[in-house]
Design an enzyme around this catalytic site. Structure first.
Site, mmCIF file in Angstrom:
data_model
loop_
_atom_site.group_PDB
_atom_site.id
_atom_site.type_symbol
_atom_site.label_atom_id
_atom_site.label_comp_id
_atom_site.label_asym_id
_atom_site.label_seq_id
_atom_site.Cartn_x
_atom_site.Cartn_y
_atom_site.Cartn_z
ATOM 1 N N GLN A 196 -16.432 2.685 -4.470
ATOM 2 C CA GLN A 196 -15.500 1.498 -4.215
ATOM 3 C C GLN A 196 -14.162 1.718 -4.143
ATOM 4 O OE1 GLN A 196 -17.558 -2.317 -5.706
ATOM 5 N NE2 GLN A 196 -18.339 -0.856 -6.748
ATOM 6 N N GLY A 226 -18.445 1.712 -14.158
ATOM 7 C CA GLY A 226 -17.073 0.851 -13.885
ATOM 8 C C GLY A 226 -16.865 0.018 -12.784
ATOM 9 N N HIS A 263 -15.017 1.317 0.681
ATOM 10 C CA HIS A 263 -13.747 0.336 1.124
ATOM 11 C C HIS A 263 -12.494 1.100 1.544
ATOM 12 C CE1 HIS A 263 -15.860 -2.498 -2.035
ATOM 13 N NE2 HIS A 263 -16.455 -2.421 -0.857
ATOM 14 N N TYR A 293 0.719 -1.326 0.039
ATOM 15 C CA TYR A 293 0.081 0.081 -0.071
ATOM 16 C C TYR A 293 0.955 1.159 -0.075
ATOM 17 C CZ TYR A 293 -3.867 -2.918 0.699
ATOM 18 O OH TYR A 293 -5.066 -3.888 0.255
HETATM 19 P P1 NAD Z 1 -13.254 -4.498 -10.640
HETATM 20 O O1 NAD Z 1 -12.161 -4.445 -11.116
HETATM 21 O O2 NAD Z 1 -14.188 -5.608 -9.999
HETATM 22 O O3 NAD Z 1 -14.243 -4.189 -12.128
HETATM 23 C C1 NAD Z 1 -14.020 -2.995 -12.648
HETATM 24 C C2 NAD Z 1 -15.045 -2.822 -13.959
HETATM 25 O O4 NAD Z 1 -14.730 -1.636 -14.697
HETATM 26 C C3 NAD Z 1 -15.288 -3.873 -14.789
HETATM 27 O O5 NAD Z 1 -16.654 -4.066 -15.208
HETATM 28 C C4 NAD Z 1 -14.670 -3.506 -15.995
HETATM 29 O O6 NAD Z 1 -15.505 -4.012 -17.272
HETATM 30 C C5 NAD Z 1 -14.755 -1.899 -16.078
HETATM 31 N N1 NAD Z 1 -13.843 -1.128 -16.552
HETATM 32 C C6 NAD Z 1 -12.592 -1.353 -17.136
HETATM 33 N N2 NAD Z 1 -12.335 -0.138 -17.706
HETATM 34 C C7 NAD Z 1 -13.104 0.813 -17.706
HETATM 35 C C8 NAD Z 1 -12.955 2.005 -18.336
HETATM 36 N N3 NAD Z 1 -12.187 2.470 -18.846
HETATM 37 N N4 NAD Z 1 -14.355 2.806 -18.102
HETATM 38 C C9 NAD Z 1 -15.496 2.113 -17.350
HETATM 39 N N5 NAD Z 1 -15.426 0.951 -16.851
HETATM 40 C C10 NAD Z 1 -14.255 0.318 -17.190
HETATM 41 O O7 NAD Z 1 -13.736 -3.294 -9.820
HETATM 42 P P2 NAD Z 1 -14.685 -3.202 -8.611
HETATM 43 O O8 NAD Z 1 -16.077 -3.412 -9.049
HETATM 44 O O9 NAD Z 1 -14.687 -1.494 -8.352
HETATM 45 O O10 NAD Z 1 -14.234 -4.014 -7.321
HETATM 46 C C11 NAD Z 1 -12.858 -4.117 -6.988
HETATM 47 C C12 NAD Z 1 -12.306 -4.008 -5.596
HETATM 48 O O11 NAD Z 1 -11.017 -3.397 -5.891
HETATM 49 C C13 NAD Z 1 -12.995 -2.368 -5.133
HETATM 50 O O12 NAD Z 1 -13.447 -2.793 -4.095
HETATM 51 C C14 NAD Z 1 -11.865 -1.565 -4.992
HETATM 52 O O13 NAD Z 1 -11.673 -1.141 -3.442
HETATM 53 C C15 NAD Z 1 -10.527 -2.214 -5.275
HETATM 54 N N6 NAD Z 1 -9.879 -1.538 -6.379
HETATM 55 C C16 NAD Z 1 -9.787 -0.181 -6.307
HETATM 56 C C17 NAD Z 1 -9.108 0.817 -7.257
HETATM 57 C C18 NAD Z 1 -9.218 2.179 -7.266
HETATM 58 O O14 NAD Z 1 -9.119 2.803 -6.166
HETATM 59 N N7 NAD Z 1 -8.894 2.878 -8.351
HETATM 60 C C19 NAD Z 1 -8.370 -0.004 -8.120
HETATM 61 C C20 NAD Z 1 -8.466 -1.581 -8.245
HETATM 62 C C21 NAD Z 1 -9.249 -2.022 -7.412
#
Ligand code: NAD
Length: 231
Positions: free
Chosen positions: A87, A173, A105, A54
């Protein structure tokens, strides 16, 4: 009075800012199995590995900027009372300028006591690392302020209240595979339009949704056009 637009965002909204989503990297998060870096068991097994994981991600955050989709949600505040349930653990909604953001989260830029989830501190810009031995105000070891798999989601109750008060609901997303966040859509009042922006197909279990199958920036351009007709 402005209508209330409630938005649920996931990792996909930050993808075009260069932050990798979770599912798109095969259940690995930046090369690590989720059991190692996103569970309390992983932390107690190897706290240093998890802190460093992290720490790296936190220090890297400044290299990523909000994109059009984050900014469009700020723009919508002119016409809507916008509440964002995210999230994501990044701070891109805040840096874009959104006024009301609820992190389900946790937040990468904060740390908390290992003994008490309510003892939370913001990490100063010039000292973003959490190290073994760093103490929270209650004297316990600091850990990332992240809700790991298997842990309770304290903000879910407030999120449910927001969703129940929506006049319009937008999902951007998220694979809707992580609960309880994925269940929020069930609380949208009957008759309230739901829009979903995601380039991939997302399963919504029979709920009627207006699908915009595009990446977040392009999908938000469509959404802005759709709601401008509503004014
Ligand atoms: P996920 O990775 O499960 O799903 C991501 C979704 O985003 C998918 O459905 C995918 O098709 C879509 N996607 C990919 N590229 C995209 C784009 N350019 N525009 C729009 N949509 C797009 O993520 P989730 O559902 O948020 O759950 C995963 C967990 O991982 C979360 O709880 C989160 O806390 C954590 N996470 C957070 C981050 C962050 O803070 N940026 C990054 C990765 C994971």
């Amino acid at each position: 009075m402005k209508k209330r637009l409630v938005v649920l965002t996931g990792a996909g909204i930050s993808a075009e800012s260069g932050i990798r989503t979770f599912r798109d990297s095969d259940g690995m998060w930046e090369e690590y199995p989720v059991e190692d870096v996103a569970t309390p068991e992983g932390f107690y097994r190897d706290p240093e590995l998890v802190l460093n994981f992290y720490n790296r991600m936190r220090n890297d955050l400044k290299n990523h900027q909000p994109n059009f989709a984050h900014r469009a949600l700020v723009e919508l505040e002119k016409d809507y009372d916008v509440s964002i349930v995210t999230q994501n653990i990044d701070d891109l909604h805040e840096r874009a300028g959104s006024s009301e953001v609820l992190h389900l989260h946790g937040e990468l830029l904060k740390a908390r006591s290992i003994d008490n989830e309510n003892v939370v501190v913001s990490l100063p810009d010039d000292s973003l690392d959490i190290k073994l031995g760093d103490k929270a105000p209650d004297g316990a070891q600091l850990r990332p302020h992240i809700v790991w798999f298997g842990e309770a989601v304290p903000n879910i109750e407030l999120a449910v209240k927001w969703v129940q008060s929506a006049d319009l609901f937008l999902i951007i997303g998220t694979s809707l595979l992580v609960y309880p966040a994925a269940g929020l859509v069930r609380y949208v009042p009957n008759g309230v339009p739901i829009y979903l922006i995601d380039p991939k197909e997302v399963k919504l279990g029979g709920i009627e949704v207006n699908i915009i199958q595009k990446v977040a920036s392009e999908g938000m351009q469509d959404f802005l056009r759709i709601v401008s007709k509503d004014k």
